[in-house]
Scaffold this active site. Structure first.
Site, PDB file in Angstrom:
ATOM      1  N   ASP A 121      -0.852  -7.394   1.534  1.00 48.90           N
ATOM      2  CA  ASP A 121      -0.191  -6.087   1.596  1.00 48.90           C
ATOM      3  C   ASP A 121       1.309  -6.293   1.798  1.00 48.90           C
ATOM      4  O   ASP A 121       1.839  -6.150   2.902  1.00 48.90           O
ATOM      5  CB  ASP A 121      -0.805  -5.260   2.734  1.00 48.90           C
TER       6      ASP A 121
ATOM      7  N   HIS B 163       0.810  -1.224   0.000  1.00 46.84           N
ATOM      8  CA  HIS B 163       0.000   0.000   0.000  1.00 46.84           C
ATOM      9  C   HIS B 163       0.843   1.274   0.000  1.00 46.84           C
ATOM     10  O   HIS B 163       0.310   2.362  -0.267  1.00 46.84           O
ATOM     11  CB  HIS B 163      -1.030  -0.013   1.149  1.00 46.84           C
TER      12      HIS B 163
HETATM   13  C1  4AZ Z   1      -1.005   3.858   8.244  1.00 49.47           C
HETATM   14  O1  4AZ Z   1      -1.823   4.699   7.937  1.00 49.47           O
HETATM   15  C2  4AZ Z   1      -1.225   3.058   9.479  1.00 49.47           C
HETATM   16  N1  4AZ Z   1      -2.254   1.547  14.119  1.00 49.47           N
HETATM   17  C3  4AZ Z   1      -0.281   2.132   9.874  1.00 49.47           C
HETATM   18  C4  4AZ Z   1      -0.488   1.399  11.030  1.00 49.47           C
HETATM   19  C5  4AZ Z   1      -1.624   1.586  11.766  1.00 49.47           C
HETATM   20  C6  4AZ Z   1      -2.570   2.509  11.368  1.00 49.47           C
HETATM   21  C7  4AZ Z   1      -2.361   3.250  10.222  1.00 49.47           C
HETATM   22  C8  4AZ Z   1      -1.823   0.780  13.009  1.00 49.47           C
HETATM   23  O2  4AZ Z   1      -0.016   3.671   7.558  1.00 49.47           O
END
Ligand code: 4AZ
Length: 325
Positions: A118, A69
């Site tokens: 992912d 992603h």
């Molecule tokens: C992000 O937006 C994201 N709390 C990565 C990890 C988490 C939330 C968002 C986990 O990349």
């Protein structure tokens, strides 16, 4: 000549870890330089600040494992920077090595709605040289009993608070617990959205978690019986950051080891691994993914770790000798 290690070198060791007490991410602390020698910062040079957008993990001198992603709507990927061996992204010393991306391989069945598969691989334009600050992580195969490992750690240059636009200059680290997927999928938590190819890690009460910008980075756990770390997860998603009952969700690397090997060109597609019995089980040995034989650069076992080992051995022999008289 006694052979102490294989040609593939080593993985999962933290040569600098004896220099600090092994003891943000949300709720984390500044990591000491060299603490997590496999983490990389993926940067888009024309973005403001350092341009950091995602983390990644070095699994061979020329390959980084990260999240698919991170590359949604990505452009000019060959101009992005991969920063290896850094702690502060603002003050990078001579231990830091910077590379470009030669090839991006995102999982062919990545789904950006469900976040299924992912995972992505980056081939670097040049291999990095391993050092006290740069080491490879070990990718487990399906036989490792990941749920039994501890302690586990997250690390990254992502947001220190949900919604914050400020990014820390210094790498943040935090101790987390693996949480059973059944608990994570309960109705007040993720209600079935967590797959068996995911790991769930953090705290029931929240407070300590990965956040935006930590994606693609490592979730590592120490082996139960020895002083090395397994790369068990790639930071993938979660609802907010640090919320109760909404821990971080990680792509489980052991489910993708074959995919990784195939796309690194180390295993023909279709051939699945059935590890020999001796190599399986909870006592799986740390095997770095072998470097491309045609290119230089395995990761040698760090000299100071060998020196520590022989000093301990000498002490042990002395104790035995004294107990004999
Ligand atoms: C992000 O937006 C994201 N709390 C990565 C990890 C988490 C939330 C968002 C986990 O990349």
């Amino acid at each position: 000549m006694p052979v102490l290690m294989s040609d593939a070198g080593t993985c999962g060791v933290r040569p600098m870890a004896s220099q600090h007490n092994t003891m943000r991410v949300v709720g984390g602390t500044d990591a000491q330089p060299g603490s997590w020698p496999w983490i990389v910062s993926i940067q888009v040079p024309w973005r403001r600040g350092t341009g950091h957008i995602c983390g990644g993990t070095l699994i061979s001198p020329q390959w980084v494992l990260t999240a698919a992603h991170c590359f949604i709507n990505a452009t000019y990927v060959e101009m992005w920077r991969i920063v290896v061996g850094a702690s502060s992204l603002l003050q990078m010393g001579p231990e830091v090595q910077v590379r470009n991306i030669k090839r991006l391989v995102t999982h062919e069945h990545y789904n950006n709605r469900s976040q299924r598969n992912d995972i992505a691989l980056l081939e670097l334009d040049q291999p990095v040289q391993c050092s006290y600050y740069i080491q490879l992580a070990c990718v487990p195969d399906g036989s490792l009993r990941v749920s039994e490992l501890s302690p586990c750690y997250i690390s990254g240059w992502g947001a220190m608070e949900e919604g914050s636009k400020i990014r820390p200059a210094i790498l943040q680290e935090a101790l987390v617990h693996l949480i059973d997927n059944h608990i994570c999928n309960s109705s007040q938590w993720y209600a079935g959205a967590v797959r068996n190819t995911n790991l769930c890690a953090g705290y029931q009460q929240g407070g300590i978690d990965t956040c935006q910008g930590d994606s693609g980075g490592p979730l590592v756990c120490k082996d139960r019986t020895a002083d090395y770390y397994w790369l068990v997860g790639v930071t993938s998603w979660g609802t907010g950051c640090g919320r109760a009952h909404q821990p971080g969700i990680y792509t489980s690397t052991q489910h993708y080891r074959d995919w990784i090997l195939v796309h690194m060109g180390l295993r023909p597609a279709g051939q699945t691994s059935a590890p020999p019995v001796s190599a399986s089980g909870p006592f799986q040995k740390p095997r770095p993914i072998p470097a491309d034989a045609s290119r230089p650069g395995s990761c040698p076992f760090p000299r100071n770790k060998l020196v520590d080992f022989f000093a301990l051995l000498q002490e042990l022999l002395q104790v035995i000798k004294e107990s004999e008289v």
